[in-house]
Every structure is written in C-alpha cells, then in structure tokens.
Design a protein around this motif. Structure first.
Motif, PDB file in Angstrom:
ATOM      1  N   LEU A  28     -11.848   2.847  -5.186  1.00 59.95           N
ATOM      2  CA  LEU A  28     -11.159   1.591  -4.902  1.00 59.95           C
ATOM      3  C   LEU A  28     -11.526   1.040  -3.533  1.00 59.95           C
ATOM      4  CD1 LEU A  28      -7.562   2.312  -6.278  1.00 59.95           C
ATOM      5  CD2 LEU A  28      -9.365   0.951  -7.343  1.00 59.95           C
ATOM      6  N   ILE A  50       2.134   1.697  -3.524  1.00 57.98           N
ATOM      7  CA  ILE A  50       1.065   2.233  -4.373  1.00 57.98           C
ATOM      8  C   ILE A  50       0.859   3.711  -4.095  1.00 57.98           C
ATOM      9  CG2 ILE A  50      -1.428   2.117  -4.809  1.00 57.98           C
ATOM     10  CD1 ILE A  50      -1.213  -0.916  -4.316  1.00 57.98           C
ATOM     11  N   TRP A  91      -7.005  -3.340   3.861  1.00 56.25           N
ATOM     12  CA  TRP A  91      -6.448  -2.248   3.062  1.00 56.25           C
ATOM     13  C   TRP A  91      -7.474  -1.148   2.805  1.00 56.25           C
ATOM     14  CZ3 TRP A  91      -9.128  -1.819  -1.473  1.00 56.25           C
ATOM     15  CH2 TRP A  91      -9.557  -2.955  -2.147  1.00 56.25           C
ATOM     16  N   LEU A 139      -6.468   2.903   2.660  1.00 56.17           N
ATOM     17  CA  LEU A 139      -6.832   3.773   1.539  1.00 56.17           C
ATOM     18  C   LEU A 139      -7.724   4.924   1.994  1.00 56.17           C
ATOM     19  CD1 LEU A 139      -7.528   1.485  -1.566  1.00 56.17           C
ATOM     20  CD2 LEU A 139      -5.432   2.637  -0.877  1.00 56.17           C
ATOM     21  N   VAL A 144       0.833  -1.208   0.000  1.00 53.39           N
ATOM     22  CA  VAL A 144       0.000   0.000   0.000  1.00 53.39           C
ATOM     23  C   VAL A 144       0.865   1.255   0.000  1.00 53.39           C
ATOM     24  CG1 VAL A 144      -1.712   1.319   1.298  1.00 53.39           C
ATOM     25  CG2 VAL A 144      -1.969  -1.152   1.060  1.00 53.39           C
ATOM     26  N   ALA A 203      -2.773  -0.770  -8.829  1.00 54.83           N
ATOM     27  CA  ALA A 203      -3.594  -0.929  -7.626  1.00 54.83           C
ATOM     28  C   ALA A 203      -4.635  -2.024  -7.794  1.00 54.83           C
ATOM     29  CB  ALA A 203      -4.277   0.399  -7.295  1.00 54.83           C
ATOM     30  N   PHE A 205      -9.173   7.055  -4.951  1.00 55.56           N
ATOM     31  CA  PHE A 205      -9.131   6.038  -3.907  1.00 55.56           C
ATOM     32  C   PHE A 205     -10.515   5.761  -3.319  1.00 55.56           C
ATOM     33  CE2 PHE A 205      -4.382   6.470  -2.552  1.00 55.56           C
ATOM     34  CZ  PHE A 205      -4.031   5.756  -3.682  1.00 55.56           C
ATOM     35  N   LEU A 223      -4.375  -5.080  -5.269  1.00 57.17           N
ATOM     36  CA  LEU A 223      -5.338  -5.054  -4.172  1.00 57.17           C
ATOM     37  C   LEU A 223      -6.599  -5.851  -4.479  1.00 57.17           C
ATOM     38  CD1 LEU A 223      -5.065  -1.301  -3.102  1.00 57.17           C
ATOM     39  CD2 LEU A 223      -3.902  -3.291  -2.123  1.00 57.17           C
TER      40      LEU A 223
END
Length: 495
Positions: free
Chosen positions: A332, A233, A288, A292, A230, A273, A329, A277
């Motif tokens: 995601l 990223i 995660w 994020l 992470v 990503a 994000f 992920l």
C-alpha cells in the motif's frame, strides 16, 4: 437520495446473503431440538436436529448463490449506485468473490466442531452471514457513510461470534476486549471521517478527493483527519501499536469465531484502506506513506519476534497475523498500481492460508479439548498423513517458502518497495521474514518428528471438510506455481 429499481441488480449478492440470514433464523424457530432439548444419541451426546443440518446447507447454498451472482453481474463498466454511496467495479467484484469463497470454506470447516458441542444453532450461521454482508458492503462502498455502516455491521456480528460460547469465561473476556478496543478503533475512525467531512464538505470519495487535491496539507483539520483515519485503519488491521486486542482475542475466542475473524475480514480491511487512502486521499500519499512505513516495520518486527516465544498456536497465529499486516502495508505504501495489486494479492492469499490453518485446529479439536497448543499437533502425520501434509503446506506458505504462493506474495510486495527506491525497507522485511520462518517450521517439526499423544482420539472431520481442506491446501501450491491468474485479476481491479 434518488432510487431506481434497476440499481438493485448490482447488489444481488448482498441481497442473497441477507435473505439467507433471515431464512436461517426463521428455520431455526421451528427447530425440534429447542422444544425437546433432551434428545440424545445412543452414545450419550445430544443429537443434532435435522433442521440444524438444513440451516448449514441453507447457508452454503446462499453463499454459493451469492458467488454465482457476483460472477453473473460482474464485468463491464463501473457503476455508481445510490447517489454515489455504492460502486460496482472490478475491484468490488474480485474482493466480493474472494470473501465469499473464504466464507464457504469457513462454514464447511466449522460444522463438525459445532455439532460435537451441540452448538449447531441458527444464530451462529446468521451472525456469520451478517458479518459477511458487512464485508460485502465495505468493498462496495463509495462513501464514508456506506463504508462505516458495513464496518459496524461486520464488527457487531463478530463481537457476538467471539462471545458465542457462553459458558467459556475466556471467550467472554476475549469478546469484551475485542468489543472495547474495536469500539475505540471505530470511534477514532469516525472522528477522522467527521474531520474529513468538515474540511471537504462531502462524504463521497470522488468529491473528497477533489477537495483534498485543492487544499493539500494547508488545512489543519484535514491533517488531523488523516492521522485519525490511519489510526483507525491500524486498529482494524491489528497493526502495531494498535495490536493489543489481536493475541488475546485469538487465544481466548472459540476457534470457529477466530477462523472468521482471521480470514475474510482482512480482505474487507484492505478495501477499507484502499477506499480511504487511495481513492479519497491519494493526493496526500507522501504524508500517509510515512505513517504506514512506521506501522509496517513495527508490525513485522514485533509480530515475528514475539511469535517465537508462544506455545499457544492460536496466539502464535495472532502474532503471525500482525507480521503479515506489516507485509501488506508494504504494497500500500508504495503508491504504485503494482504495489496496490501486490497488496491485494497478498491479502487474498493470506485469508486462504488463515482459513486453512484454523480449519486444521478445528479438525484436531474434540469434545472436552481445544487444539490450541503446539503439543496438540504432535504426531499429526501418524494420525492422518493427508491433513499433516496440508498443514505443513500452509505453514510453508505463511513462511514464504517456494514454490508456495506465500513466497510469490512476499516477492511481489518486496519488488514494489524496491521499485520506489526503499531498498532498506525491503531488507528489513526479508530479515524479519527469515526470523518468522522459525516458528512456522517449528509447527512442521511437531507434525512430523514428534510422537502423537497416547490414546489420541480420531480426528473431528467429514468428507466435506476433507474435500475443502484439500482444495484449500492445493490452491496454495497451484497459485504459487501459476500466480498469473490471480495476479492479473488484481492488476485489472486496480486500474
């Protein structure tokens, strides 16, 4: 590794880009201007060799060929290639096409800038093509090995592009910062990959996902691996608190290199990503997701607040990029197909917006002056109303003003967050988006309400640049009114 000749059919776009880069370098070896550097035009400027113009055409031809091959081989069932290290599916096809379209726009925009400064060299085009090749490998990766190789190919080419203007001390400083911090981010990412391999015994995403689903968070090595991934990223996206390289590189690097850096690599970073992920570590989503969430709030907050204080528009766009990463994000972290499709939609749209904004700065630049301060945009409407309208449209899209596509992109990621009952996060995003609208509208104010500088030179443009900018700007309006075409492709790519 087993190898079958028919597997090459699925990587024809990558092969077209690689062959184009090799041809550009070969043609440049026979450049008359290298043998006769004293060739000048009647106005005293160094003349551009015909072969250098041919390199530009050859580059665009290679990109268009790769785009056509992407459409030709696309569709159908997903294909796993080269012992599982590469994959061709709907996700790959869409991101490939998006990267190539943005790459075509970038190369069209940069030619007048390079020509005026006698930097129309084959090396610049070859480095740009190699960076795009690395991005294509990243979106096709189905293992940590292929993903990392593509990432490093992209990064090494971009390091050189940022340092391409060798006589610029600011450019050299920006390239050094980018190299050092980029290497740090790559090292952390590689360290996380090594831990994931140690915990799962595989580098291919499918077996990794199965092993992670069995072990969960009981394996401490897996936990540390996830954290380092992470962080890696976050470095590659430029998210807070791993953003320290973004504003300095955007401000100090040559504008053509920053055009590349700010647009297509964001699409490749999304692939990074998603592959890690969502495909490899989807069973660890609750873990995660929280990370994020923190990166998203910090990026939206710091990016929008600090951008207000900037007078350098390149630095302002750097902080703007950080804030947009926060919105990306949001999609995601939602953990739903709707959110992933919204994040993909947002990333593609942002890449087009970034290409257009830096394209306008290239048009405003001329020999001896880099258009990088807000004052350089003053009175653009009096100098060229059409380019002023395109820049205003791009700023409205970045601010999320309807009916531009920026509004729809933000609406989609906010809807995805609300659907998972994170209403407070959506409210925070809207709050920072309203703050961010100020510095975008300030640019529009300079364009339309401030007088142009005295004796402003003509804009550095051409018919090709005007056509590309028109398509770029109008696409932001058309996709805002009719977003279903791109959104349906994003939804199909995620399923």
């Amino acid at each position: 590794m087993s190898f079958a000749l028919e597997q090459l059919f699925s990587i024809l776009p990558e092969m077209a880009i690689l062959i184009s880069a090799a041809l550009v370098l070969m043609v440049d070896l026979f450049d008359d201007q290298r043998a006769n550097p004293g060739l000048v035009r009647e106005d005293g400027q160094q003349s551009a060799s015909p072969r250098r113009g041919f390199n530009h055409s050859l580059t665009l031809l290679g990109l268009m060929l790769a785009l056509g091959l992407t459409g030709f081989i696309g569709g159908g069932a997903p294909q796993i290639l080269f012992d599982g290290h590469l994959v061709r599916d709907a996700f790959t096809d869409l991101l490939r096409g998006s990267i190539l379209i943005v790459g075509i726009l970038a190369f069209v925009y940069i030619r007048p800038w390079l020509e005026v400064r006698s930097l129309l060299m084959g090396e610049f085009y070859a480095l740009g093509l190699l960076a795009l090749l690395g991005m294509l490998i990243m979106v096709s990766a189905n293992s940590f090995l292929a993903l990392y190789l593509g990432l490093e190919l992209q990064a090494l080419a971009l390091y050189a592009l940022v340092a391409f203007e060798r006589d610029s001390a600011r450019g050299a400083e920006a390239a050094m910062k980018y190299f050092v911090l980029g290497a740090l981010g790559s090292g952390l990412l590689l360290y996380g990959i090594s831990m994931i391999y140690g915990a799962t015994g595989s580098i291919v995403f499918g077996p990794v996902a199965e092993a992670v689903a069995r072990q969960g968070m009981d394996n401490a090595v897996l936990v540390f691996g996830l954290v380092f991934l992470v962080i890696g990223i976050g470095f590659k996206f430029g998210a807070v608190p791993f953003h320290m390289w973004v504003p300095d590189v955007y401000e100090g690097g040559p504008t053509p290199a920053i055009l590349f850096l700010s647009s297509a690599p964001k699409i490749a970073a999304l692939a990074l990503a998603v592959r890690i992920l969502i495909e490899a570590l989807s069973s660890l989503h609750p873990d995660w997701q929280g990370m994020l969430m923190i990166l998203s709030v910090l990026s939206m907050g710091l990016g929008n607040l600090v951008a207000i204080a900037q007078s350098n528009i390149k630095r302002m766009l750097g902080y703007s990029a950080i804030s947009h990463v926060g919105f990306l994000f949001l999609g995601l972290l939602s953990g739903s197909e709707q959110g992933y499709a919204a994040a993909m939609f947002y990333t593609i749209v942002y890449a087009v917006m970034a290409a257009g904004s830096f394209g306008i700065l290239l048009i405003l630049s001329y020999q001896g002056l880099e258009a990088e301060r807000l004052e350089d945009l003053k009175g653009l409407n009096d100098r060229d109303p059409w380019y002023a309208a395109m820049m205003a449209l791009i700023m409205f899209a970045m601010a999320g003003v309807p009916p531009t596509v920026g509004f729809m992109a933000k609406l989609l990621v906010l809807e995805a967050v609300v659907r998972i009952d994170l209403v407070w996060l959506a409210v925070v995003a809207v709050f920072f988006s309203i703050i961010g609208a100020f510095y975008y509208l300030r640019v529009v104010k300079c364009i339309y309400f401030d007088p142009p500088p005295p004796e402003a030179p003509p804009l550095n443009t051409s018919a090709g640049v005007r056509t590309a900018m028109t398509l770029n700007g109008l696409a932001l309006m058309v996709l805002g009114i009719y977003p279903s075409a791109l959104l349906s492709l994003c939804q199909a790519a995620i399923r």
